[in-house]
Write a protein that holds these residues in place. Structure first.
Motif, PDB file in Angstrom:
ATOM      1  N   THR A  42      45.791  42.710  39.800  1.00 40.71           N
ATOM      2  CA  THR A  42      47.236  42.559  39.674  1.00 40.71           C
ATOM      3  C   THR A  42      47.697  43.349  38.466  1.00 40.71           C
ATOM      4  N   CYS A  43      48.978  43.632  38.448  1.00 38.02           N
ATOM      5  CA  CYS A  43      49.558  44.364  37.322  1.00 38.02           C
ATOM      6  C   CYS A  43      50.833  43.629  36.905  1.00 38.02           C
ATOM      7  N   ASN A  44      50.666  42.391  36.478  1.00 39.61           N
ATOM      8  CA  ASN A  44      51.800  41.543  36.142  1.00 39.61           C
ATOM      9  C   ASN A  44      52.519  42.028  34.886  1.00 39.61           C
ATOM     10  N   HIS A  45      53.810  42.047  34.964  1.00 40.35           N
ATOM     11  CA  HIS A  45      54.670  42.334  33.818  1.00 40.35           C
ATOM     12  C   HIS A  45      54.274  43.618  33.072  1.00 40.35           C
ATOM     13  N   PRO A  46      54.161  44.736  33.776  1.00 38.97           N
ATOM     14  CA  PRO A  46      53.933  45.984  33.039  1.00 38.97           C
ATOM     15  C   PRO A  46      55.158  46.297  32.190  1.00 38.97           C
ATOM     16  N   THR A  47      54.951  46.908  31.055  1.00 42.24           N
ATOM     17  CA  THR A  47      56.050  47.284  30.167  1.00 42.24           C
ATOM     18  C   THR A  47      56.003  48.779  29.927  1.00 42.24           C
ATOM     19  N   PHE A  48      57.083  49.293  29.398  1.00 45.32           N
ATOM     20  CA  PHE A  48      57.153  50.728  29.126  1.00 45.32           C
ATOM     21  C   PHE A  48      56.005  51.183  28.229  1.00 45.32           C
ATOM     22  N   PRO A  49      55.692  50.471  27.126  1.00 43.86           N
ATOM     23  CA  PRO A  49      54.583  50.918  26.276  1.00 43.86           C
ATOM     24  C   PRO A  49      53.209  50.728  26.911  1.00 43.86           C
ATOM     25  N   SER A  50      53.066  49.720  27.777  1.00 36.79           N
ATOM     26  CA  SER A  50      51.738  49.416  28.301  1.00 36.79           C
ATOM     27  C   SER A  50      51.328  50.300  29.468  1.00 36.79           C
ATOM     28  N   CYS A  51      52.250  51.082  30.021  1.00 30.97           N
ATOM     29  CA  CYS A  51      51.921  51.889  31.199  1.00 30.97           C
ATOM     30  C   CYS A  51      50.831  52.918  30.899  1.00 30.97           C
ATOM     31  N   ARG A  52      50.874  53.521  29.732  1.00 30.19           N
ATOM     32  CA  ARG A  52      49.837  54.494  29.384  1.00 30.19           C
ATOM     33  C   ARG A  52      48.470  53.803  29.274  1.00 30.19           C
ATOM     34  N   ILE A  53      48.461  52.591  28.710  1.00 31.58           N
ATOM     35  CA  ILE A  53      47.211  51.825  28.603  1.00 31.58           C
ATOM     36  C   ILE A  53      46.685  51.496  29.997  1.00 31.58           C
ATOM     37  N   ILE A  54      47.595  51.055  30.879  1.00 30.04           N
ATOM     38  CA  ILE A  54      47.195  50.696  32.240  1.00 30.04           C
ATOM     39  C   ILE A  54      46.672  51.919  32.978  1.00 30.04           C
ATOM     40  N   GLN A  55      47.318  53.073  32.767  1.00 29.10           N
ATOM     41  CA  GLN A  55      46.855  54.302  33.428  1.00 29.10           C
ATOM     42  C   GLN A  55      45.437  54.660  32.985  1.00 29.10           C
ATOM     43  N   ASN A  56      45.163  54.569  31.687  1.00 30.80           N
ATOM     44  CA  ASN A  56      43.821  54.859  31.184  1.00 30.80           C
ATOM     45  C   ASN A  56      42.800  53.871  31.735  1.00 30.80           C
ATOM     46  N   THR A  57      43.206  52.597  31.815  1.00 30.85           N
ATOM     47  CA  THR A  57      42.308  51.577  32.358  1.00 30.85           C
ATOM     48  C   THR A  57      41.973  51.875  33.816  1.00 30.85           C
ATOM     49  N   ILE A  58      43.014  52.163  34.610  1.00 32.08           N
ATOM     50  CA  ILE A  58      42.791  52.445  36.029  1.00 32.08           C
ATOM     51  C   ILE A  58      41.856  53.638  36.207  1.00 32.08           C
ATOM     52  N   ASP A  59      42.100  54.691  35.447  1.00 35.18           N
ATOM     53  CA  ASP A  59      41.279  55.894  35.578  1.00 35.18           C
ATOM     54  C   ASP A  59      39.814  55.606  35.232  1.00 35.18           C
ATOM     55  N   THR A  60      39.570  54.966  34.077  1.00 33.41           N
ATOM     56  CA  THR A  60      38.197  54.672  33.656  1.00 33.41           C
ATOM     57  C   THR A  60      37.528  53.665  34.566  1.00 33.41           C
ATOM     58  N   PHE A  61      38.268  52.639  34.937  1.00 30.26           N
ATOM     59  CA  PHE A  61      37.718  51.582  35.783  1.00 30.26           C
ATOM     60  C   PHE A  61      37.289  52.137  37.137  1.00 30.26           C
ATOM     61  N   LEU A  62      38.153  52.919  37.776  1.00 35.48           N
ATOM     62  CA  LEU A  62      37.830  53.450  39.096  1.00 35.48           C
ATOM     63  C   LEU A  62      36.676  54.440  39.047  1.00 35.48           C
ATOM     64  N   LYS A  63      36.587  55.207  37.977  1.00 30.00           N
ATOM     65  CA  LYS A  63      35.449  56.128  37.837  1.00 30.00           C
ATOM     66  C   LYS A  63      34.140  55.358  37.746  1.00 30.00           C
ATOM     67  N   ASN A  64      34.163  54.218  37.064  1.00 27.08           N
ATOM     68  CA  ASN A  64      32.936  53.452  36.856  1.00 27.08           C
ATOM     69  C   ASN A  64      32.517  52.614  38.067  1.00 27.08           C
ATOM     70  N   ILE A  65      33.419  52.447  39.032  1.00 26.01           N
ATOM     71  CA  ILE A  65      33.038  51.678  40.221  1.00 26.01           C
ATOM     72  C   ILE A  65      33.000  52.568  41.468  1.00 26.01           C
ATOM     73  N   GLN A  66      32.992  53.874  41.287  1.00 27.52           N
ATOM     74  CA  GLN A  66      33.049  54.754  42.446  1.00 27.52           C
ATOM     75  C   GLN A  66      31.811  54.625  43.349  1.00 27.52           C
ATOM     76  N   ALA A  67      30.698  54.107  42.810  1.00 26.27           N
ATOM     77  CA  ALA A  67      29.503  53.897  43.629  1.00 26.27           C
ATOM     78  C   ALA A  67      29.571  52.614  44.444  1.00 26.27           C
ATOM     79  N   ALA A  68      30.582  51.772  44.177  1.00 30.18           N
ATOM     80  CA  ALA A  68      30.720  50.506  44.909  1.00 30.18           C
ATOM     81  C   ALA A  68      31.094  50.777  46.363  1.00 30.18           C
TER      82      ALA A  68
END
Length: 427
Positions: free
Chosen positions: A83-109
């Protein structure tokens, strides 16, 4: 722990059941007890399912935890709920970095279920470069996922090109395996998605669907005809949302519904009208050939509107007698639905659930309860909130609850009656 302790010899199945009952931090504590417990801690079956919230005020901490998990156990994932509850203007860059790193690390799933709710790309994501990076991360990831059976990205609110790009990636890899596709509010509101050729081509990649969750603005005759050809005997349910602000004045013809029903005889249709009360808008969508099972209706607030709610109920009673659920929140104090509601209940013999929040008189509630008590209708759930009652009416309503509650409870009916006042006791 002593090496000769009985706890050292617990079978793996018992240890795994214990681990599955624990939160991560307790799993870690358990894993350091002994070598055997640490060995079982690495079992793939402990890490098949994951629930994570990437947004909110703890986006940094949540992101770090998500990426740490992905690096250690991501390859074992099969059921992922984000889920991505209550995203804010400042947190979007953090969420983008998280999504990118997270998906790269589970690509073998080898994911079976992917769910990401409330991404809301059109609300808080102000920078186009961040949006582009997120879309790129998703498309690269989904191109590798060839075992998905359930895909849910509701409330993503993608632009048309971005949404089609993600959908193409999912469809090209898992279009033949996905059974449940949820793309409610997948695109930005006010878009006539059904007109876009790229969307239609991407949508037709999904040829094994049994359940589809979608907006009315994504459907048209051509798409229903495509589903009839691609999903013969497979499609069992369509859940469709119709918003006041979305394009919904195009009409899906009776012929298109009839053709889809003939190819998918088990098909049922659930309709959610939000902010729409005019019968002139609702009835053309409720064509007789549509296999309507459920209708959920919230009219919105418009005191001046001539909604003609009785016409809608009469239409349902005449053309959709196999309906099993009706939920109505009718914010209209100028029109009574009393007699049409009773008529509909007596004609729709398959009706099992009724939820009403509207101007409805106490005698009509009494009549419905009497019909139920006498076996003339067979509701399993009956929730009614009668608005605008006087003190005398509220006293009469309390008497009805007292009279019928024992009967309803004895028959296992989910029975709740209220006048809408916060002091009411709900049964």
């Amino acid at each position: 722990m002593k090496e000769n302790s009985i706890w050292n010899y617990l079978p793996d199945t018992a240890l795994i059941k214990i681990y599955l009952c624990l939160q991560d931090r307790w799993r870690v504590n358990m894993a350091v007890v002994c070598k055997n417990w640490n060995r079982v801690f690495a079992s793939p079956c402990l890490w098949r399912t994951r629930y994570m919230d990437l947004g909110g005020y703890r986006a940094i901490t949540a992101g770090e935890k998500a990426c740490s998990f992905a690096q250690s156990h991501g390859a074992h994932l099969q059921y992922l709920y984000l889920t991505c509850n209550h995203p804010t203007f400042p947190s979007c860059r953090i969420i983008q970095n998280t999504i990118d790193t997270f998906l790269k690390n589970i690509q073998a799933a080898k994911l079976i279920h992917f769910e990401l709710e409330r991404l809301n790309m059109d609300t808080f994501w102000k920078f186009e470069n961040l949006k582009g990076k997120v879309i790129g991360s998703f498309t690269r990831f989904f191109h590798r996922q060839r075992h998905l059976k359930n895909f849910n990205m509701s409330d993503a609110h993608f632009s048309m090109p971005s949404g089609c790009r993600v959908l193409e990636a999912v469809g090209s890899a898992s279009g033949s395996t996905i059974r449940s596709l949820c793309i409610e509010d997948f695109f930005q509101s006010r878009l006539a998605v059904y007109q876009d050729k790229r969307f239609r081509n991407a949508f037709f990649m999904f040829n094994s669907l049994s359940h589809l969750y979608v907006n009315y603005s994504c459907l048209c005759d051509e798409i229903l005809e495509g589903m009839a050809a691609n999903l013969t005997g497979k499609l069992r349910n369509i859940s469709c949302r119709i918003y006041r602000t979305d394009p919904h004045f195009h009409r899906i013809s009776s012929n298109a519904w009839e053709k889809l029903r003939s190819r998918c005889p088990m098909l049922s249709l659930d309709l959610w009208f939000e902010g729409i009360g005019m019968s002139s808008e609702i009835i053309p969508i409720l064509v007789p050939e549509a296999p309507v099972r459920e209708v959920h209706m919230w009219t919105g607030f418009d005191e001046s509107a001539d909604w003609r709610l009785n016409e809608t109920l009469n239409h349902i009673a005449t053309h959709h007698r196999k309906i099993v659920l009706l939920a109505m929140e009718l914010d209209n104090n100028n029109e009574s639905i009393d007699h049409c509601l009773v008529r509909m209940l007596t004609r729709c013999k398959g009706m099992r659930s009724l939820f009403v929040n509207a101007v409805i008189s106490v005698p009509i509630i009494d009549e419905i309860c009497t019909l139920q008590a006498n076996g003339q209708i067979d509701l399993h759930t009956f929730h009614v909130t009668s608005c605008g009652l006087s003190e005398i009416d509220r006293s009469d309503l309390w008497y009805i609850k007292e009279k019928f509650l024992p009967i309803m409870l004895n028959r296992g009916l989910n029975f709740k009656i209220s006048s809408g006042y916060f002091t009411d006791t709900m049964f």
